[in-house]
Design an enzyme around this catalytic site. Sequence first.
Site, PDB file in Angstrom:
ATOM      1  N   TYR A 158      64.171 -36.591  67.480  1.00 15.08           N
ATOM      2  CA  TYR A 158      63.495 -35.162  67.271  1.00 15.08           C
ATOM      3  C   TYR A 158      61.994 -35.257  67.482  1.00 15.08           C
ATOM      4  O   TYR A 158      61.347 -34.111  67.819  1.00 15.08           O
ATOM      5  CB  TYR A 158      63.928 -34.803  65.740  1.00 15.08           C
ATOM      6  CG  TYR A 158      63.764 -33.426  65.563  1.00 15.08           C
ATOM      7  CD1 TYR A 158      64.854 -32.525  66.283  1.00 15.08           C
ATOM      8  CD2 TYR A 158      63.126 -32.596  64.702  1.00 15.08           C
ATOM      9  CE1 TYR A 158      64.728 -31.138  66.114  1.00 15.08           C
ATOM     10  CE2 TYR A 158      62.968 -31.319  64.692  1.00 15.08           C
ATOM     11  CZ  TYR A 158      63.985 -30.630  65.249  1.00 15.08           C
ATOM     12  OH  TYR A 158      64.076 -29.177  65.283  1.00 15.08           O
ATOM     13  N   LYS A 165      57.974 -28.582  63.378  1.00 15.98           N
ATOM     14  CA  LYS A 165      58.805 -27.788  62.314  1.00 15.98           C
ATOM     15  C   LYS A 165      58.022 -28.353  60.874  1.00 15.98           C
ATOM     16  O   LYS A 165      57.901 -27.471  59.994  1.00 15.98           O
ATOM     17  CB  LYS A 165      60.222 -28.609  62.036  1.00 15.98           C
ATOM     18  CG  LYS A 165      61.255 -28.159  63.252  1.00 15.98           C
ATOM     19  CD  LYS A 165      61.386 -26.493  63.427  1.00 15.98           C
ATOM     20  CE  LYS A 165      62.494 -26.120  64.566  1.00 15.98           C
ATOM     21  NZ  LYS A 165      62.448 -24.757  64.934  1.00 15.98           N
TER      22      LYS A 165
HETATM   23  P1  NAD Z   1      68.992 -21.761  71.271  1.00 13.98           P
HETATM   24  O1  NAD Z   1      68.582 -22.379  72.701  1.00 13.98           O
HETATM   25  O2  NAD Z   1      70.180 -20.780  71.391  1.00 13.98           O
HETATM   26  O3  NAD Z   1      67.556 -20.766  70.941  1.00 13.98           O
HETATM   27  C1  NAD Z   1      66.312 -21.090  71.418  1.00 13.98           C
HETATM   28  C2  NAD Z   1      65.728 -19.755  71.678  1.00 13.98           C
HETATM   29  O4  NAD Z   1      64.367 -20.036  72.066  1.00 13.98           O
HETATM   30  C3  NAD Z   1      66.136 -19.418  72.905  1.00 13.98           C
HETATM   31  O5  NAD Z   1      66.929 -17.992  72.942  1.00 13.98           O
HETATM   32  C4  NAD Z   1      65.051 -19.114  73.898  1.00 13.98           C
HETATM   33  O6  NAD Z   1      65.120 -18.155  74.746  1.00 13.98           O
HETATM   34  C5  NAD Z   1      63.897 -19.112  73.069  1.00 13.98           C
HETATM   35  N1  NAD Z   1      62.587 -19.419  73.348  1.00 13.98           N
HETATM   36  C6  NAD Z   1      62.038 -20.638  74.193  1.00 13.98           C
HETATM   37  N2  NAD Z   1      60.839 -20.412  74.727  1.00 13.98           N
HETATM   38  C7  NAD Z   1      60.390 -19.226  74.331  1.00 13.98           C
HETATM   39  C8  NAD Z   1      59.284 -18.353  74.489  1.00 13.98           C
HETATM   40  N3  NAD Z   1      58.138 -18.796  75.185  1.00 13.98           N
HETATM   41  N4  NAD Z   1      59.339 -17.079  73.966  1.00 13.98           N
HETATM   42  C9  NAD Z   1      60.492 -16.368  73.663  1.00 13.98           C
HETATM   43  N5  NAD Z   1      61.527 -17.289  73.081  1.00 13.98           N
HETATM   44  C10 NAD Z   1      61.614 -18.402  73.612  1.00 13.98           C
HETATM   45  O7  NAD Z   1      68.843 -22.927  70.413  1.00 13.98           O
HETATM   46  P2  NAD Z   1      69.100 -22.647  68.670  1.00 13.98           P
HETATM   47  O8  NAD Z   1      69.444 -23.991  68.553  1.00 13.98           O
HETATM   48  O9  NAD Z   1      69.874 -21.668  68.450  1.00 13.98           O
HETATM   49  O10 NAD Z   1      67.475 -22.562  68.451  1.00 13.98           O
HETATM   50  C11 NAD Z   1      66.854 -21.518  67.455  1.00 13.98           C
HETATM   51  C12 NAD Z   1      66.114 -21.967  66.418  1.00 13.98           C
HETATM   52  O11 NAD Z   1      66.969 -22.781  65.308  1.00 13.98           O
HETATM   53  C13 NAD Z   1      64.809 -22.976  66.834  1.00 13.98           C
HETATM   54  O12 NAD Z   1      63.917 -22.721  65.946  1.00 13.98           O
HETATM   55  C14 NAD Z   1      65.545 -24.385  66.442  1.00 13.98           C
HETATM   56  O13 NAD Z   1      64.473 -25.396  66.397  1.00 13.98           O
HETATM   57  C15 NAD Z   1      66.185 -24.037  65.125  1.00 13.98           C
HETATM   58  N6  NAD Z   1      67.109 -25.076  64.811  1.00 13.98           N
HETATM   59  C16 NAD Z   1      68.151 -25.586  65.630  1.00 13.98           C
HETATM   60  C17 NAD Z   1      69.115 -26.365  64.924  1.00 13.98           C
HETATM   61  C18 NAD Z   1      70.315 -26.980  65.821  1.00 13.98           C
HETATM   62  O14 NAD Z   1      70.750 -27.734  65.589  1.00 13.98           O
HETATM   63  N7  NAD Z   1      70.621 -26.110  66.766  1.00 13.98           N
HETATM   64  C19 NAD Z   1      68.968 -26.892  63.679  1.00 13.98           C
HETATM   65  C20 NAD Z   1      67.937 -26.301  63.031  1.00 13.98           C
HETATM   66  C21 NAD Z   1      66.984 -25.594  63.568  1.00 13.98           C
END
Ligand code: NAD
Length: 263
Positions: A158, A165
């Site tokens: 990570y 984060k």
């Molecule tokens: P995802 O890929 O569906 O979403 C990530 C989003 O970030 C996408 O819609 C992408 O377009 C956007 N993005 C990237 N660069 C960007 C920019 N410059 N401007 C605007 N948007 C931008 O993946 P996800 O897992 O749904 O991620 C959403 C959030 O959840 C993130 O913050 C991620 O770190 C967090 N998260 C994810 C998990 C997991 O396991 N999937 C766990 C905990 C937290």
Amino acid sequence: MLNLQGKKALVLGIANEYSIAWGIAQQLHQAGATLGVTYLPDEKDRFKQKVAQLTEPLHPELFLPCDVQKDEHISDLFQVVRERWGTLDVLVHCLAFVPKEGLEGDFSQISRAGFAQALDVSTYSLIALCRAAKPLFSPTASVITLTYLGGVRVVPNYNTAGVAKAALEACVRYLAYELGPQGVRVNAISAGPIKTLASSAVGGIRDMIQHVRQTAPLRRSVTQLEVGNTAAFLASDLASGITGQVIYVDAGYEIMGMTAPAD
Ligand code: NAD
């Protein structure tokens, strides 16, 4: 009763049907919120088409591009929010980006440019969005961002995302303190690992999900909709006393000090 009727919610971070932001948008809509959604623009507008199609059943009143690395995108976005809605009740920041070099191998191999980009997109964006939204926030507005356990503990691979984060969670506290006097709450949801476009870039994500399924108290991983339910709660007046917090939606994995072998 959880009721978001009359609340205007702006959701950033939907890329496709696996996105956590999509789970959140659906649950906000189901609770009665009026939605605005953004997409990340690119040359071929791949996200635009996908996100438009996906969100159409939720009838978003606003559908706008926003690359959070571009100041003018942020100011244009909130200009439209001001013109169309006047105020904003819910801001969902559900986005991140870390270059591949920051998501596998040795933590120290990240370049200066890669580190800066990761922190800019994943962390600074929350500050920039809150600053732009500040004059528009309603007196009971709620800001919600997404974080992960890797920001407080070492989770192999990570790496740089963990630093982003950790900084994001600190931003939640400082923003909660700044915006609190105007009634605005700022919280983070720490979601357990879920297979998405972004998480696919993390080395060993499948194993991480499998490990949670075998060892978390609930013996399963979580879904986007479960995260969405917690976001709907945080967006609602039922959560009126909660700000500056990180709420774990991870099937209980965070409480474990030592994980037992699978049953
Ligand atoms: P995802 O890929 O569906 O979403 C990530 C989003 O970030 C996408 O819609 C992408 O377009 C956007 N993005 C990237 N660069 C960007 C920019 N410059 N401007 C605007 N948007 C931008 O993946 P996800 O897992 O749904 O991620 C959403 C959030 O959840 C993130 O913050 C991620 O770190 C967090 N998260 C994810 C998990 C997991 O396991 N999937 C766990 C905990 C937290």
